[in-house]
Design a protein around this motif. Structure first.
Motif, PDB file in Angstrom:
ATOM      1  N   VAL A  53       0.861  -1.182   0.000  1.00 22.98           N
ATOM      2  CA  VAL A  53       0.000   0.000   0.000  1.00 22.98           C
ATOM      3  C   VAL A  53       0.898   1.233   0.000  1.00 22.98           C
ATOM      4  O   VAL A  53       1.662   1.448   0.946  1.00 22.98           O
ATOM      5  N   VAL A  54       0.822   2.019  -1.058  1.00 24.78           N
ATOM      6  CA  VAL A  54       1.629   3.231  -1.168  1.00 24.78           C
ATOM      7  C   VAL A  54       0.722   4.430  -0.892  1.00 24.78           C
ATOM      8  O   VAL A  54      -0.157   4.755  -1.692  1.00 24.78           O
ATOM      9  N   ASP A  55       0.923   5.067   0.244  1.00 31.21           N
ATOM     10  CA  ASP A  55       0.121   6.226   0.625  1.00 31.21           C
ATOM     11  C   ASP A  55       0.756   7.475   0.022  1.00 31.21           C
ATOM     12  O   ASP A  55       1.694   8.054   0.569  1.00 31.21           O
ATOM     13  N   ALA A  56       0.227   7.884  -1.134  1.00 28.31           N
ATOM     14  CA  ALA A  56       0.772   9.037  -1.852  1.00 28.31           C
ATOM     15  C   ALA A  56      -0.222  10.188  -1.868  1.00 28.31           C
ATOM     16  O   ALA A  56      -0.255  10.980  -2.806  1.00 28.31           O
ATOM     17  N   ARG A  57      -1.030  10.294  -0.823  1.00 26.51           N
ATOM     18  CA  ARG A  57      -2.043  11.353  -0.787  1.00 26.51           C
ATOM     19  C   ARG A  57      -1.426  12.729  -0.589  1.00 26.51           C
ATOM     20  O   ARG A  57      -1.952  13.727  -1.081  1.00 26.51           O
ATOM     21  N   LEU A  85      -1.961   1.914  -4.966  1.00 23.10           N
ATOM     22  CA  LEU A  85      -1.475   3.289  -4.946  1.00 23.10           C
ATOM     23  C   LEU A  85      -2.608   4.210  -4.514  1.00 23.10           C
ATOM     24  O   LEU A  85      -3.549   4.455  -5.268  1.00 23.10           O
ATOM     25  N   LEU A  86      -2.524   4.692  -3.293  1.00 25.88           N
ATOM     26  CA  LEU A  86      -3.551   5.573  -2.744  1.00 25.88           C
ATOM     27  C   LEU A  86      -3.191   7.010  -3.093  1.00 25.88           C
ATOM     28  O   LEU A  86      -2.294   7.613  -2.498  1.00 25.88           O
ATOM     29  N   ALA A  87      -3.870   7.563  -4.097  1.00 27.23           N
ATOM     30  CA  ALA A  87      -3.527   8.891  -4.596  1.00 27.23           C
ATOM     31  C   ALA A  87      -4.677   9.419  -5.439  1.00 27.23           C
ATOM     32  O   ALA A  87      -5.689   8.739  -5.645  1.00 27.23           O
ATOM     33  N   SER A 108      -9.493   6.896  -2.783  1.00 22.87           N
ATOM     34  CA  SER A 108     -10.015   7.143  -1.443  1.00 22.87           C
ATOM     35  C   SER A 108      -9.752   5.940  -0.546  1.00 22.87           C
ATOM     36  O   SER A 108      -9.459   4.837  -1.015  1.00 22.87           O
ATOM     37  N   LEU A 109      -9.872   6.179   0.759  1.00 18.45           N
ATOM     38  CA  LEU A 109      -9.726   5.086   1.715  1.00 18.45           C
ATOM     39  C   LEU A 109     -10.866   4.083   1.571  1.00 18.45           C
ATOM     40  O   LEU A 109     -10.695   2.892   1.842  1.00 18.45           O
ATOM     41  N   ARG A 110     -12.012   4.575   1.147  1.00 19.81           N
ATOM     42  CA  ARG A 110     -13.139   3.665   0.919  1.00 19.81           C
ATOM     43  C   ARG A 110     -12.799   2.670  -0.186  1.00 19.81           C
ATOM     44  O   ARG A 110     -13.116   1.476  -0.085  1.00 19.81           O
TER      45      ARG A 110
END
Length: 205
Positions: A53-57, A85-87, A108-110
């Motif tokens: 999980v890549v948190d790129a927000r 890819l969370l972005a 989104s986190l959803r």
């Protein structure tokens, strides 16, 4: 550590932070760290590959990250199964290709919840997975010292469900603090092992 909905070991990478600009933070060092982390899960989970999980927000991923992922996958094919890819969705058009790896861009986190239950995510991702990096590092060092196993990773101690390229010096602990750390870790593992999803997977074999 935590896992996704299919039981694959979960690795979280946060792209924000000044450590990404550090001199040691090269694609080669990151690849070595990723390969080290891939070696930690049990054999069954290891064979199925990691879900990253890549948190790129807050910040786009550094080029070194995708280079490291490609290098790790090339060195040990199948060690990474999926990259989430969370972005922002706009990033999808600019994301780099990772041969042999399923890459999903989530806005989104959803959307992330379709792949990973919130009980397996840390508070930074609005999850409830109980995790303290400092305590894990201390327990890991105690375990390694007890077993006399030279398992130190290349550049920093790993995070079981979250990785951020930072060097964290850990002081020597007196015996009473070691015992307290072990007790806290045992309580933490008890909560993890009683997770409903894990129990269901155990029943299903």
């Amino acid at each position: 550590g935590s896992s996704d909905r299919l039981g694959r070991a979960l690795l979280q990478v946060t792209t924000s932070g000044s450590a990404w600009g550090a001199a040691w933070c090269s694609a080669g060092e990151l690849a070595r760290l990723i390969l080290y982390l891939c070696s930690l899960p049990r054999r069954g989970a290891k064979d199925s590959g990691l879900t990253v999980v890549v948190d790129a927000r807050k910040q786009l991923p550094a080029p070194a990250l995708f280079c490291a992922l490609r290098s790790a996958q090339s060195t040990s094919p199948g060690c990474i199964h999926t990259v989430l890819l969370l972005a922002e969705k706009e990033l999808a058009a600019h994301r780099e290709r990772l041969p042999g790896v399923q890459v999903e861009t989530l806005g989104s986190l959803r959307a992330l919840g379709r792949f990973v239950d919130s009980s397996q995510l840390p508070p930074e991702l609005e999850g409830s997975f109980p995790y303290c990096h400092g305590e894990w590092v201390q327990f890991f060092q105690v375990s390694v010292s007890t077993q006399r196993a030279p398992t130190s990773p290349p550049c920093c101690w790993p995070r079981s469900c979250q990785v951020s390229p930072q060097v964290r010096p850990v002081p020597h602990l007196p015996p009473q603090d070691v015992a307290a750390c072990i007790q806290r870790h045992q309580a933490l593992m008890g909560r993890v092992l009683s997770d409903p999803q894990l129990l269901q997977l155990q029943r299903e074999g």
